[in-house]
Design a protein around this motif. Structure first.
Motif, PDB file in Angstrom:
ATOM      1  N   PRO A 154       0.825  -1.208   0.000  1.00 54.22           N
ATOM      2  CA  PRO A 154       0.000   0.000   0.000  1.00 54.22           C
ATOM      3  C   PRO A 154       0.862   1.261   0.000  1.00 54.22           C
ATOM      4  CG  PRO A 154       0.089  -0.928   2.204  1.00 54.22           C
ATOM      5  CD  PRO A 154       0.782  -1.905   1.308  1.00 54.22           C
ATOM      6  N   PRO A 155       0.289   2.425  -0.357  1.00 57.62           N
ATOM      7  CA  PRO A 155       1.040   3.679  -0.293  1.00 57.62           C
ATOM      8  C   PRO A 155       1.669   3.881   1.077  1.00 57.62           C
ATOM      9  CG  PRO A 155      -1.060   4.011  -1.400  1.00 57.62           C
ATOM     10  CD  PRO A 155      -1.096   2.615  -0.854  1.00 57.62           C
ATOM     11  N   ARG A 156       2.881   4.448   1.061  1.00 61.17           N
ATOM     12  CA  ARG A 156       3.694   4.691   2.253  1.00 61.17           C
ATOM     13  C   ARG A 156       4.188   3.394   2.894  1.00 61.17           C
ATOM     14  NH1 ARG A 156      -0.129   8.330   1.902  1.00 61.17           N
ATOM     15  NH2 ARG A 156      -1.645   7.109   3.078  1.00 61.17           N
ATOM     16  N   GLY A 157       4.082   2.283   2.151  1.00 62.79           N
ATOM     17  CA  GLY A 157       4.674   1.029   2.595  1.00 62.79           C
ATOM     18  C   GLY A 157       6.123   0.958   2.149  1.00 62.79           C
ATOM     19  N   SER A 158       6.759  -0.194   2.321  1.00 60.56           N
ATOM     20  CA  SER A 158       8.177  -0.309   1.995  1.00 60.56           C
ATOM     21  C   SER A 158       8.534  -1.695   1.480  1.00 60.56           C
ATOM     22  CB  SER A 158       9.039   0.010   3.222  1.00 60.56           C
ATOM     23  OG  SER A 158       8.847  -0.970   4.231  1.00 60.56           O
ATOM     24  N   VAL A 214      14.330 -10.187   0.421  1.00 58.70           N
ATOM     25  CA  VAL A 214      13.490  -9.115  -0.132  1.00 58.70           C
ATOM     26  C   VAL A 214      12.193  -9.154   0.653  1.00 58.70           C
ATOM     27  CG1 VAL A 214      12.340  -8.194  -2.170  1.00 58.70           C
ATOM     28  CG2 VAL A 214      14.558  -9.349  -2.405  1.00 58.70           C
ATOM     29  N   GLN A 215      11.992  -8.146   1.497  1.00 58.90           N
ATOM     30  CA  GLN A 215      10.863  -8.133   2.434  1.00 58.90           C
ATOM     31  C   GLN A 215       9.956  -6.951   2.134  1.00 58.90           C
ATOM     32  OE1 GLN A 215      12.039  -7.508   6.514  1.00 58.90           O
ATOM     33  NE2 GLN A 215      10.237  -8.575   7.309  1.00 58.90           N
ATOM     34  N   ASP A 216       8.648  -7.192   2.091  1.00 57.27           N
ATOM     35  CA  ASP A 216       7.717  -6.101   1.837  1.00 57.27           C
ATOM     36  C   ASP A 216       6.669  -6.019   2.942  1.00 57.27           C
ATOM     37  OD1 ASP A 216       5.160  -7.525   1.171  1.00 57.27           O
ATOM     38  OD2 ASP A 216       6.324  -8.305  -0.505  1.00 57.27           O
ATOM     39  N   THR A 217       6.011  -4.879   2.993  1.00 54.92           N
ATOM     40  CA  THR A 217       4.947  -4.652   3.976  1.00 54.92           C
ATOM     41  C   THR A 217       3.583  -4.755   3.308  1.00 54.92           C
ATOM     42  OG1 THR A 217       5.055  -2.260   3.608  1.00 54.92           O
ATOM     43  CG2 THR A 217       6.436  -3.168   5.370  1.00 54.92           C
ATOM     44  N   ILE A 226      16.190 -20.782  -2.670  1.00 56.05           N
ATOM     45  CA  ILE A 226      15.245 -19.704  -2.415  1.00 56.05           C
ATOM     46  C   ILE A 226      14.024 -20.255  -1.694  1.00 56.05           C
ATOM     47  CG2 ILE A 226      14.161 -19.960  -4.701  1.00 56.05           C
ATOM     48  CD1 ILE A 226      13.664 -16.883  -4.599  1.00 56.05           C
ATOM     49  N   SER A 227      13.532 -19.484  -0.738  1.00 53.63           N
ATOM     50  CA  SER A 227      12.325 -19.864  -0.007  1.00 53.63           C
ATOM     51  C   SER A 227      11.492 -18.607   0.210  1.00 53.63           C
ATOM     52  CB  SER A 227      12.676 -20.509   1.346  1.00 53.63           C
ATOM     53  OG  SER A 227      13.429 -19.612   2.146  1.00 53.63           O
ATOM     54  N   VAL A 228      10.246 -18.788   0.613  1.00 56.37           N
ATOM     55  CA  VAL A 228       9.357 -17.649   0.829  1.00 56.37           C
ATOM     56  C   VAL A 228       8.597 -17.829   2.128  1.00 56.37           C
ATOM     57  CG1 VAL A 228       7.540 -18.728  -0.564  1.00 56.37           C
ATOM     58  CG2 VAL A 228       7.490 -16.260  -0.167  1.00 56.37           C
ATOM     59  N   GLU A 229       8.471 -16.723   2.864  1.00 55.09           N
ATOM     60  CA  GLU A 229       7.661 -16.688   4.076  1.00 55.09           C
ATOM     61  C   GLU A 229       6.612 -15.600   3.875  1.00 55.09           C
ATOM     62  OE1 GLU A 229      10.481 -15.723   7.056  1.00 55.09           O
ATOM     63  OE2 GLU A 229      11.753 -17.474   6.666  1.00 55.09           O
ATOM     64  N   THR A 275       5.396 -10.218   2.904  1.00 53.42           N
ATOM     65  CA  THR A 275       6.073 -11.366   2.328  1.00 53.42           C
ATOM     66  C   THR A 275       7.585 -11.161   2.379  1.00 53.42           C
ATOM     67  OG1 THR A 275       4.230 -11.841   0.830  1.00 53.42           O
ATOM     68  CG2 THR A 275       6.388 -12.735   0.214  1.00 53.42           C
ATOM     69  N   THR A 276       8.318 -12.229   2.629  1.00 52.02           N
ATOM     70  CA  THR A 276       9.780 -12.186   2.636  1.00 52.02           C
ATOM     71  C   THR A 276      10.326 -13.340   1.801  1.00 52.02           C
ATOM     72  OG1 THR A 276       9.843 -11.218   4.856  1.00 52.02           O
ATOM     73  CG2 THR A 276      11.875 -12.233   4.037  1.00 52.02           C
ATOM     74  N   PHE A 277      11.118 -13.003   0.787  1.00 52.21           N
ATOM     75  CA  PHE A 277      11.840 -14.012   0.011  1.00 52.21           C
ATOM     76  C   PHE A 277      13.261 -14.099   0.558  1.00 52.21           C
ATOM     77  CE2 PHE A 277       8.450 -12.821  -2.860  1.00 52.21           C
ATOM     78  CZ  PHE A 277       8.091 -14.030  -3.437  1.00 52.21           C
TER      79      PHE A 277
END
Length: 372
Positions: free
Chosen positions: A273-277, A295-298, A341-344, A351-353
């Motif tokens: 979403p906007p202002r996420g990272s 690579v981690q996202d919010t 490679i794995s994903v959480e 999500t975090t790769f």
């Protein structure tokens, strides 16, 4: 026309009989007596086809097959197996072998298997070429459609503004219909563009020869950030980097790592979403032999069905019209480097790769990197 064939088997009689038959057919034949020697032979002299025994010393046939699939994904491999090891041949087929040949073999069967393997490989190359051409042509055809849609929208707006007040009221319904049609054209164009980009990226990654050199991951991440900065600014998403400056260089194919990282970040953008990272983070593992890249996202996270399908043949895409090719590009790039490679992911929590890349390649890969 003769081709280059590698025969890998630890039984001298099998190597001799198979090599004699293949040479008689006009092919250029080399041999190896175990899996490691087979990989070394491929590094020094590329082959068009490989015959690989399943049970060999030093490195098993199945492990050698996995290495070949990572380094030379388009190279057809035919498994050599005894009657009592058919189960191993089936396992090898699951790992990507083109076919298998039971020992002792019949000459007619051998000729047929070679023809089928080369035909399938040629068809695969032709499909890849056609995909590239189709992607290029469709992108060119889309440009006037996108431009024309914008021009049409502008012209209609100007036309409705100039209508007398009473006519404007009557034309309001028509204006709304026109707006809906224009929006439909824009949405469809964007979806086609997305599909074509996915195909083009996959074709580029498949066709490009591997080139292993000393590589700094911070440089790769900076290139990805530069490429996506405009999109990130539009979406009001922050791209952060942590720990990359302190990482040692690794032997890697920089272009393939760029494609992998680009796809991971680009695929995360619609989920945040906007202002996420989105954060790219690098560190050394405890043994100091591998780099751990995350690579981690919010973003909104993935449901279990989508998360568990990633990096499998049943991969699902959350994007409208998505092909899952981006995920395949990532997995193929990581495999080519001998990494994992794995994903959480959890819905509502991002999500975090996690990618693990060896700092040093195997002896065979190091030889390849130095010879390119």
């Amino acid at each position: 026309m003769g081709i280059r064939i590698l025969v890998a088997d630890d039984e001298p009689d099998i190597v001799l009989s198979l090599s004699d038959r293949l040479s008689w057919l006009g092919h250029d034949v080399t041999s190896a007596d175990d899996g490691q020697a087979a990989l070394t032979a491929l590094e020094s002299q590329p082959a068009d086809l490989v015959f690989l025994d399943m049970e060999m010393p030093r490195m098993s046939g199945i492990e050698a097959l996995k290495q070949i699939r990572r380094r030379w994904p388009d190279l057809p491999v035919i498994i050599l197996t005894a009657h009592g090891t058919i189960g191993l041949a089936v396992e090898a087929m699951k790992e990507g072998a083109a076919d298998f040949l039971t020992k002792p073999f019949e000459s007619g069967h051998l000729d047929s298997i070679i023809a089928k393997a080369l035909e399938r490989n040629g068809l695969k190359s032709e499909i890849t070429r056609l995909l590239g051409e189709i992607s290029h042509d469709v992108k060119n055809l889309l440009m006037p459609l996108v431009t024309g849609t914008d021009l049409l929208a502008g012209e209609l707006d100007e036309l409705f503004k100039k209508l007398p007040e009473i006519e404007a009221v009557r034309a309001q319904a028509s204006h709304q219909v026109c707006d809906e049609v224009i929006q439909m054209l824009r949405n469809t164009s964007e979806r086609i563009q997305g599909r074509m980009k996915g195909i083009a990226d996959y074709v580029a990654a498949t066709r490009a020869p591997q080139r292993f050199e000393s590589c700094h991951l911070v440089k790769v991440a900076d290139s990805v950030a530069t490429s996506l900065q405009v999109l990130l600014d539009q979406k009001q998403i922050a791209l952060r980097m942590e720990g990359l400056d302190n990482l040692p260089p690794i032997m890697a194919d920089e272009q393939r790592l760029y494609s992998a990282l680009y796809n991971l970040v680009h695929n995360a953008v619609p989920e945040v979403p906007p202002r996420g990272s989105i954060t790219i983070r690098g560190s050394l593992d405890t043994a100091g032999r591998s780099i751990v890249l995350t690579v981690q996202d919010t973003g909104r996270g993935m449901p279990p069905a989508i998360r568990d399908s990633l990096f499998t043949t049943r991969v699902l895409s959350r994007k409208a019209g998505g092909t899952g090719l981006g995920t395949k590009i990532v997995k193929d790039a990581v495999d080519a480097h001998g990494g994992q490679i794995s994903v959480e992911s959890q819905e509502g929590k991002g999500t975090t790769f996690v990618i693990r890349l060896p700092i040093h390649l195997s002896p065979v890969s190091e030889k390849s990197a130095g010879s390119v």
